[in-house]
Design an enzyme around this catalytic site. Structure first.
Site, PDB file in Angstrom:
ATOM      1  CG  HIS A 148      70.337  37.839  32.054  1.00 55.98           C
ATOM      2  ND1 HIS A 148      69.257  37.111  31.652  1.00 55.98           N
ATOM      3  CD2 HIS A 148      71.267  37.704  31.087  1.00 55.98           C
ATOM      4  CE1 HIS A 148      69.529  36.540  30.483  1.00 55.98           C
ATOM      5  NE2 HIS A 148      70.747  36.894  30.126  1.00 55.98           N
ATOM      6  CG  ASP A 198      74.542  36.563  28.484  1.00 52.65           C
ATOM      7  OD1 ASP A 198      74.873  36.088  27.396  1.00 52.65           O
ATOM      8  OD2 ASP A 198      73.448  36.318  29.023  1.00 52.65           O
ATOM      9  CD  GLU A 205      74.705  32.350  26.437  1.00 53.90           C
ATOM     10  OE1 GLU A 205      74.399  32.581  27.623  1.00 53.90           O
ATOM     11  OE2 GLU A 205      74.467  33.136  25.514  1.00 53.90           O
ATOM     12  CD  GLU A 211      70.913  33.628  24.094  1.00 54.51           C
ATOM     13  OE1 GLU A 211      70.962  32.550  24.677  1.00 54.51           O
ATOM     14  OE2 GLU A 211      70.804  34.712  24.709  1.00 54.51           O
ATOM     15  CD  GLU A 212      70.373  37.377  26.732  1.00 54.62           C
ATOM     16  OE1 GLU A 212      69.570  36.673  27.358  1.00 54.62           O
ATOM     17  OE2 GLU A 212      71.584  37.411  26.976  1.00 54.62           O
ATOM     18  CG  HIS A 248      73.708  36.086  22.424  1.00 52.54           C
ATOM     19  ND1 HIS A 248      73.406  37.233  23.113  1.00 52.54           N
ATOM     20  CD2 HIS A 248      74.034  35.164  23.351  1.00 52.54           C
ATOM     21  CE1 HIS A 248      73.537  37.012  24.410  1.00 52.54           C
ATOM     22  NE2 HIS A 248      73.927  35.770  24.586  1.00 52.54           N
ATOM     23  CG  ASP A 254      70.208  39.346  21.685  1.00 50.06           C
ATOM     24  OD1 ASP A 254      71.069  38.489  21.402  1.00 50.06           O
ATOM     25  OD2 ASP A 254      69.129  39.061  22.242  1.00 50.06           O
TER      26      ASP A 254
END
Ligand SMILES: [Zn+2]
Length: 377
Positions: free
Chosen positions: A350, A107, A164, A139-140, A77, A79
């Protein structure tokens, strides 16, 4: 270019989910085109008006194979989650102590950098079976891009590696994630005369009790490879009433559940609906609305899948299960055996100062190269 240099370029492109991902997609598209991948954009405008693009890049041996079944798909992903404005080096990859820091460094731009390094180090002309690289949006914020792609069915795939941060552990199964909003209605009245109304809060409490019983019952349906091994339920938010001396006219709460594979996402919802029916039989004026807000299916790829075997051997780690939501169910919808796999640790993703260990970044590039050669040659 080294994998670290590619990661630095990816991190320098701000691609938080709130923005358009057009810039990072253009970057990836150019790199894939330079290697004669056949690229196709799947664009749409999101609810804020931002352009969001999924990109599919195919390495195919003949025209006839275009958009048919690909042997191996690698999905990353584009984003990232937002970054704190005080993290001034969020978009500047910085190295310290064998780790690379930056927003998305872990990530999941590390996986994408490893993928690009892998394809640039292979003689693609020698591949006999089609390979797909898939770069998704959003995705997030709920795996929205991958879900769109699964609906568009641009190809079907036999095997898919979903990037991931798993610290290079192959994750072959994951729980589903579902959400419902429940509103219980009563009748407002002065609290000195409760017999003139009906408390929505008392009614909601009865339903919440039933939901707790459902959660207890679900523990008997166990899958040892998960922690905890059963479907879990949570009432995370509750809100009702307007004043301490008013009988509450309305009470709302959220119900979240995380399903084990083998259990349909709406199974819990059907149990809750049955509990509502029973309460209605007991209390004829019991009124309640259930709105299903989200239903991300669980996923499972068999322990005997060739992809699981390959990744276990290549990483020298046994496969296990993943506790967070991923794009794997969308790849399974496209027909693939899907395994979640990539460098970096989800526990540092994150957060300010997310990082990927350089060793894992390099190792994942060589494992992905081996995977392409193993499955597509
Ligand atoms: Zn991710």
């Amino acid at each position: 270019m080294t994998v670290e240099q590619i990661l630095a370029e990816l991190v320098s492109i701000d691609s938080v989910s709130a923005r358009s991902n057009a810039e990072i997609i253009s970057y990836l598209e150019a790199r894939c085109e330079a290697l004669s991948f056949r690229v196709k954009r799947f664009p749409h405008t999101d609810e804020t008006g931002a352009e969001k693009i999924n990109l599919v890049a195919l390495q195919i041996t003949s025209q006839a194979e275009a958009y048919a079944t690909v042997e191996l798909a690698l999905i990353g992903h584009t984003d990232t989650v937002p970054y704190d404005p005080t993290w001034t080096e969020a978009l500047k990859l910085t190295e310290s102590d064998g780790k690379l820091y930056g927003r998305g460094a872990c990530d999941t731009k590390a996986f994408i950098a490893a993928t690009l390094t892998a394809i640039e180090s292979i003689d693609l002309k020698r591949l006999k079976k089609p390979l797909a690289l898939v770069f998704t949006a959003d995705e997030e914020i709920g795996c929205l891009g991958a879900k769109r792609l699964a609906d568009a069915r641009p190809f079907s795939a036999r095997y898919a590696i979903v990037g991931e941060p798993t610290s290079l552990h192959p994750m072959r199964a994951g729980k589903g994630y579902c959400l419902a909003e429940i509103t219980v209605r009563g009748q407002e009245a002065h609290s000195a005369y409760p017999q003139l109304g009906a408390s929505a809060i008392f009614r909601a409490a009865r339903l919440v009790n039933r939901i707790e019983e459902i959660a207890e019952d679900l523990k008997s349906d166990a899958r040892a490879e998960f922690d905890p091994p059963y479907t879990t339920l949570n009432v995370g938010l509750i809100e009702g009433g307007t004043a301490k001396n008013i009988v509450a006219g309305e009470c709302r709460f959220t119900l979240e559940w995380r399903t084990i594979p083998g259990q349909e996402s709406d199974y819990v919802l059907s149990l809750v609906k049955r509990a509502v029916d029973e309460l209605q039989a007991l209390y004829p004026d019991f009124r309640c609305e259930l709105v299903a807000a989200r239903a991300d299916e669980s996923f499972e790829t068999g322990a005997d899948s060739p992809l699981v075997h390959f990744l276990e051997e290549a990483s020298n780690k046994l496969s296990s299960t993943v506790a967070f939501g991923t794009e794997a169910p969308s790849m399974i919808a496209l027909g693939a055996d899907a395994v979640v796999f990539g460098p970096g640790d989800i526990r540092v993703a994150h957060r300010t100062g997310e990082f990927v260990p350089i060793g894992q970044l390099n190792e994942s590039a060589s494992i992905l190269r081996e995977a392409i050669e193993h499955f597509c040659r």
